[in-house]
Design a protein around this motif. Structure first.
Motif, PDB file in Angstrom:
ATOM      1  N   GLU A 378       1.261   5.585  -2.597  1.00  0.00           N
ATOM      2  CA  GLU A 378       2.466   5.514  -3.434  1.00  0.00           C
ATOM      3  C   GLU A 378       2.501   6.650  -4.456  1.00  0.00           C
ATOM      4  OE1 GLU A 378       2.097   1.392  -4.778  1.00  0.00           O
ATOM      5  OE2 GLU A 378       3.915   0.944  -3.646  1.00  0.00           O
ATOM      6  N   GLU A 379       1.342   6.984  -5.042  1.00  0.00           N
ATOM      7  CA  GLU A 379       1.290   8.064  -6.038  1.00  0.00           C
ATOM      8  C   GLU A 379       1.602   9.415  -5.406  1.00  0.00           C
ATOM      9  OE1 GLU A 379      -2.559   7.827  -7.778  1.00  0.00           O
ATOM     10  OE2 GLU A 379      -2.179   5.869  -8.728  1.00  0.00           O
ATOM     11  N   GLU A 380       1.051   9.663  -4.212  1.00  0.00           N
ATOM     12  CA  GLU A 380       1.289  10.940  -3.550  1.00  0.00           C
ATOM     13  C   GLU A 380       2.753  11.069  -3.120  1.00  0.00           C
ATOM     14  OE1 GLU A 380       0.382  14.727  -2.280  1.00  0.00           O
ATOM     15  OE2 GLU A 380      -0.772  13.320  -3.531  1.00  0.00           O
ATOM     16  N   LEU A 381       3.321   9.978  -2.609  1.00  0.00           N
ATOM     17  CA  LEU A 381       4.738  10.013  -2.222  1.00  0.00           C
ATOM     18  C   LEU A 381       5.628  10.231  -3.436  1.00  0.00           C
ATOM     19  CD1 LEU A 381       4.913   7.136   0.424  1.00  0.00           C
ATOM     20  CD2 LEU A 381       4.876   9.599   0.846  1.00  0.00           C
ATOM     21  N   TYR A 384       6.723  13.654  -4.431  1.00  0.00           N
ATOM     22  CA  TYR A 384       7.840  14.219  -3.669  1.00  0.00           C
ATOM     23  C   TYR A 384       9.094  13.361  -3.806  1.00  0.00           C
ATOM     24  CZ  TYR A 384       4.105  16.989  -1.604  1.00  0.00           C
ATOM     25  OH  TYR A 384       3.040  17.850  -1.425  1.00  0.00           O
ATOM     26  N   GLN A 385       9.065  12.517  -4.822  1.00  0.00           N
ATOM     27  CA  GLN A 385      10.201  11.638  -5.129  1.00  0.00           C
ATOM     28  C   GLN A 385      10.563  10.736  -3.937  1.00  0.00           C
ATOM     29  OE1 GLN A 385      13.218  14.414  -6.456  1.00  0.00           O
ATOM     30  NE2 GLN A 385      12.402  14.430  -8.541  1.00  0.00           N
TER      31      GLN A 385
END
Length: 402
Positions: A378-381, A384-385
């Protein structure tokens, strides 16, 4: 209150009462069963198997003895002065259909332990995220046969075998020219994909067998260890031997017998192989070799699964090996010796191979691990909004208000 403890308590009391009442009968059944087991000869067993094969196919598996006498047993030989035990295990985080981003995780733990030398060891974990369409479906182009349930179990079994090969390769690189035994937890039989269509079963099975090919070429025995096996294949063998001696059959519509051999046949439905072998074997001993008759093994080539039972000092373990290990007396003896040695190294804990225990500890995904993986995604996504969308049902479970 999520549990109705009052209703559950009544069921638990009934369970305990039934088991207590069943104990004397169970002991008597085991006495009869072990007497029958000790009395069966090759001619009787083979006649029973021939009679069974010409009638309607039985709904349960029957062990096929590979050597005789049936009640022969073998003491564990001493292990080599210097040897290595490698092991691998796995766990997974399955895909969640309630999320907009589909993925699954397979986590494998691999271990090798040296004995009798410099006492080296290596523990490693490999965590892989699968998210490509070809990962999520066995037919990625048509998006058919999603990797979940039994298919995910097969994928994990393949990943475990690959991890075991890597552990062995690393051990051989570090300590060459040393006997190695390679262990897996559970079964070598990919029975979960037995009924899958060819386009699902064939590629999964072929990859699995290719890794076993490598072990065979390297002359390194592979064995799977099933703690306190729940199988009934050996007691089923006793059942067909009983029926072969009778002029009537205990299967419906014949009324169940209340005494005599046919009554024993019916009673054996409740007796696991482990209970029978606990009466038969002493600590360290193994049974004769048996062949499993799972239908998928017809596709295993030279890797058809054989098995034996071993008394670990406390319980009965089922040990499965490929046929090429069973056919080689030296590899079979090495496997038996290493497993008994492993069980004796359990210390104050119940006997269980330490190598498998360590592999499990490396592989297991805790609830917190699973949440951490999800948080990382979730943090990585979010960078990229992109956000994961959860279904209404999933949100209600997460945000329960009552």
């Amino acid at each position: 209150m999520p549990i109705n403890f009052q209703g559950l308590s009544q069921h638990i009391q009934s369970l305990a009462k039934e088991l207590r009442t069943d104990l004397p009968d169970r002991r008597a059944i085991l006495d009869e069963a072990i007497a029958l087991f000790n009395s069966l000869d090759e001619d009787t067993i083979e006649a029973a198997r021939d009679a069974q094969s010409t009638t309607q196919r039985l709904p349960w598996l029957v062990a096929r003895p590979l050597t005789y006498p049936l009640d022969a047993k073998t003491a564990a030989p001493p292990p080599p002065h210097h040897f290595i035990v490698a092991a691998a295990d796995g766990s997974n985080m399955p895909p969640d259909r309630h999320t907009s981003i589909q993925f699954y995780v397979i986590n494998t733990g691999m271990v090798w332990l040296e004995y009798g030398g410099t006492a080296q060891c290596e523990l490693e974990t490999e965590t892989t995220l699968y998210y490509q369409t070809e990962d999520l479906y066995l037919d990625g182009e048509a998006r058919q046969y999603p990797v979940e349930g039994s298919r995910l179990s097969a994928r994990m079994a393949i990943a475990e075998l690959h991890a075991l090969r890597r552990a062995v390769e690393e051990a051989r690189h570090r300590i060459p020219d040393t006997p190695i035994v390679a262990l897996l937890d559970g079964t070598l039989i990919l029975w979960t994909i037995q009924t899958e269509p060819d386009q699902v079963r064939k590629p999964l099975l072929e990859e699995y067998l290719q890794v076993l090919d490598w072990f065979a070429e390297q002359h390194i025995p592979v064995a799977s260890y099933i703690s306190d096996s729940g199988s009934y294949e050996l007691t089923n063998l006793l059942r067909i031997a009983i029926c072969a001696r009778q002029t009537t059959c205990c299967r419906p519509p014949t009324p169940p017998a209340t005494e005599g051999p046919l009554a024993l046949c019916r009673s054996l439905e409740r007796i696991r192989d482990a209970a029978l072998m606990r009466r038969h074997l002493s600590p360290g001993e193994r049974s004769i070799l048996f062949a499993s008759e799972s239908q998928i093994l017809k596709h295993y080539r030279e890797h058809e699964v054989r098995f034996f039972y071993m008394h670990t000092g406390e319980e009965i373990a089922r040990v499965e090996i490929p046929d090429w290990v069973a056919q080689d007396p030296d590899l079979l003896a090495l496997t038996h010796a290493a497993l008994w040695d492993q069980c004796r190294r359990s210390g104050s804990q119940p006997p269980y191979p330490p190598a498998l225990h360590e592999a499990h500890e490396c592989a297991v995904l805790s609830t917190q691990d699973r949440q951490n993986i999800l948080n990382l995604i979730e943090e990585e996504l979010a960078r990229y909004q992109i956000s994961i969308q959860w279904s209404a049902k999933s949100m209600h479970k997460r945000l329960r208000g009552v």
